[in-house]
Design a protein around this motif. Structure first.
Motif, mmCIF file in Angstrom:
data_model
loop_
_atom_site.group_PDB
_atom_site.id
_atom_site.type_symbol
_atom_site.label_atom_id
_atom_site.label_comp_id
_atom_site.label_asym_id
_atom_site.label_seq_id
_atom_site.Cartn_x
_atom_site.Cartn_y
_atom_site.Cartn_z
ATOM 1 N N UNK A 114 29.654 30.154 41.997
ATOM 2 C CA UNK A 114 29.204 31.321 42.758
ATOM 3 C C UNK A 114 30.368 32.268 43.049
ATOM 4 N N UNK A 115 31.513 31.695 43.379
ATOM 5 C CA UNK A 115 32.702 32.504 43.659
ATOM 6 C C UNK A 115 33.182 33.180 42.384
ATOM 7 N N UNK A 116 33.193 32.445 41.281
ATOM 8 C CA UNK A 116 33.612 33.019 40.004
ATOM 9 C C UNK A 116 32.667 34.141 39.573
ATOM 10 N N UNK A 117 31.361 33.952 39.773
ATOM 11 C CA UNK A 117 30.388 34.994 39.426
ATOM 12 C C UNK A 117 30.612 36.253 40.249
ATOM 13 N N UNK A 118 30.870 36.077 41.533
ATOM 14 C CA UNK A 118 31.108 37.224 42.409
ATOM 15 C C UNK A 118 32.397 37.950 42.021
ATOM 16 N N UNK A 119 33.447 37.189 41.710
ATOM 17 C CA UNK A 119 34.690 37.808 41.222
ATOM 18 C C UNK A 119 34.391 38.669 39.997
ATOM 19 N N UNK A 120 33.628 38.115 39.065
ATOM 20 C CA UNK A 120 33.294 38.837 37.848
ATOM 21 C C UNK A 120 32.450 40.066 38.094
ATOM 22 N N UNK A 121 31.471 39.969 38.985
ATOM 23 C CA UNK A 121 30.599 41.117 39.240
ATOM 24 C C UNK A 121 31.350 42.270 39.898
ATOM 25 N N UNK A 122 32.379 41.956 40.658
ATOM 26 C CA UNK A 122 33.204 42.987 41.290
ATOM 27 C C UNK A 122 34.297 43.502 40.342
ATOM 28 N N UNK A 123 34.542 42.756 39.263
ATOM 29 C CA UNK A 123 35.613 43.129 38.342
ATOM 30 C C UNK A 123 36.976 42.675 38.813
ATOM 31 N N UNK A 124 37.012 41.650 39.663
ATOM 32 C CA UNK A 124 38.265 41.155 40.228
ATOM 33 C C UNK A 124 38.840 40.035 39.358
ATOM 34 N N UNK A 125 40.118 40.163 38.989
ATOM 35 C CA UNK A 125 40.864 39.074 38.371
ATOM 36 C C UNK A 125 41.430 38.236 39.508
ATOM 37 N N UNK A 126 41.913 37.050 39.168
ATOM 38 C CA UNK A 126 42.519 36.201 40.196
ATOM 39 C C UNK A 126 43.825 35.627 39.675
ATOM 40 N N UNK A 127 44.819 35.588 40.550
ATOM 41 C CA UNK A 127 46.139 35.057 40.240
ATOM 42 C C UNK A 127 46.514 34.091 41.353
ATOM 43 N N UNK A 128 46.729 32.822 41.007
ATOM 44 C CA UNK A 128 47.068 31.796 42.004
ATOM 45 C C UNK A 128 48.496 31.334 41.739
ATOM 46 N N UNK A 129 49.338 31.448 42.744
ATOM 47 C CA UNK A 129 50.730 31.012 42.638
ATOM 48 C C UNK A 129 51.016 29.962 43.697
ATOM 49 N N UNK A 130 51.867 29.009 43.343
ATOM 50 C CA UNK A 130 52.311 27.978 44.275
ATOM 51 C C UNK A 130 53.818 28.149 44.429
ATOM 52 N N UNK A 131 54.230 28.386 45.662
ATOM 53 C CA UNK A 131 55.635 28.615 45.964
ATOM 54 C C UNK A 131 56.124 27.426 46.785
ATOM 55 N N UNK A 132 57.112 26.742 46.280
ATOM 56 C CA UNK A 132 57.647 25.582 46.988
ATOM 57 C C UNK A 132 58.822 26.008 47.856
ATOM 58 N N UNK A 133 58.772 25.641 49.134
ATOM 59 C CA UNK A 133 59.884 25.991 50.035
ATOM 60 C C UNK A 133 60.540 24.751 50.579
#
Length: 133
Positions: A114-133
């Motif tokens: 459902x989240x992926x479908x909504x991202x697609x319908x809005x035209x939103x790409x997604x970028x997930x980064x993990x930053x280790x501190x």
């Protein structure tokens, strides 16, 4: 412990005021073409940039629920936002930053259909980064 920060970034050659009007949301940050990104980043932006960051989630928040929370702000104007992207060739990116504090486990990177479908319908790409501190 993990901290998760999420924001939508709209970038390109467009009028940021028009996007604000269409989305009905005031940006948390604007960067105009030629402005510096920040005092820490001496690079200047080669395009306009409109950002909306949701308040930082509680430690341990799940990616899917937080992305869905961000999307819920934009869904009332979904058609207009999708049309704006096509008309102005703007890029829409949901940036997700996990801050992984020493010794904590890796975060779960899960998005429901459902989240992926909504991202697609809005035209939103997604970028997930993990930053280790």
């Amino acid at each position: 412990m993990l901290k998760l920060s999420i924001k939508l970034v709209v970038s390109g050659d467009f009028d940021t005021d028009v996007f604000t009007d269409i989305s009905g949301i005031s940006p948390t940050r604007l960067i105009k073409k030629g402005e510096r990104f920040s005092a820490k980043i001496p690079k200047t932006s080669n395009e306009n940039r409109w950002e909306y960051a949701i308040p930082q989630s509680a430690p341990g928040a799940e990616l899917n629920s937080e992305v869905a929370r961000l999307l819920s702000y934009f869904t009332p104007q979904a058609r207009e936002i999708a049309e704006f992207k096509m008309l102005h060739q703007a890029d829409y990116t949901v940036l997700c930053y996990f801050e992984k504090l020493g010794g904590s486990s890796m975060p779960s990177i899960f998005l429901a259909s459902e989240t992926l479908s909504l991202l697609g319908s809005l035209g939103f790409d997604i970028d997930v980064d993990i930053i280790e501190t």
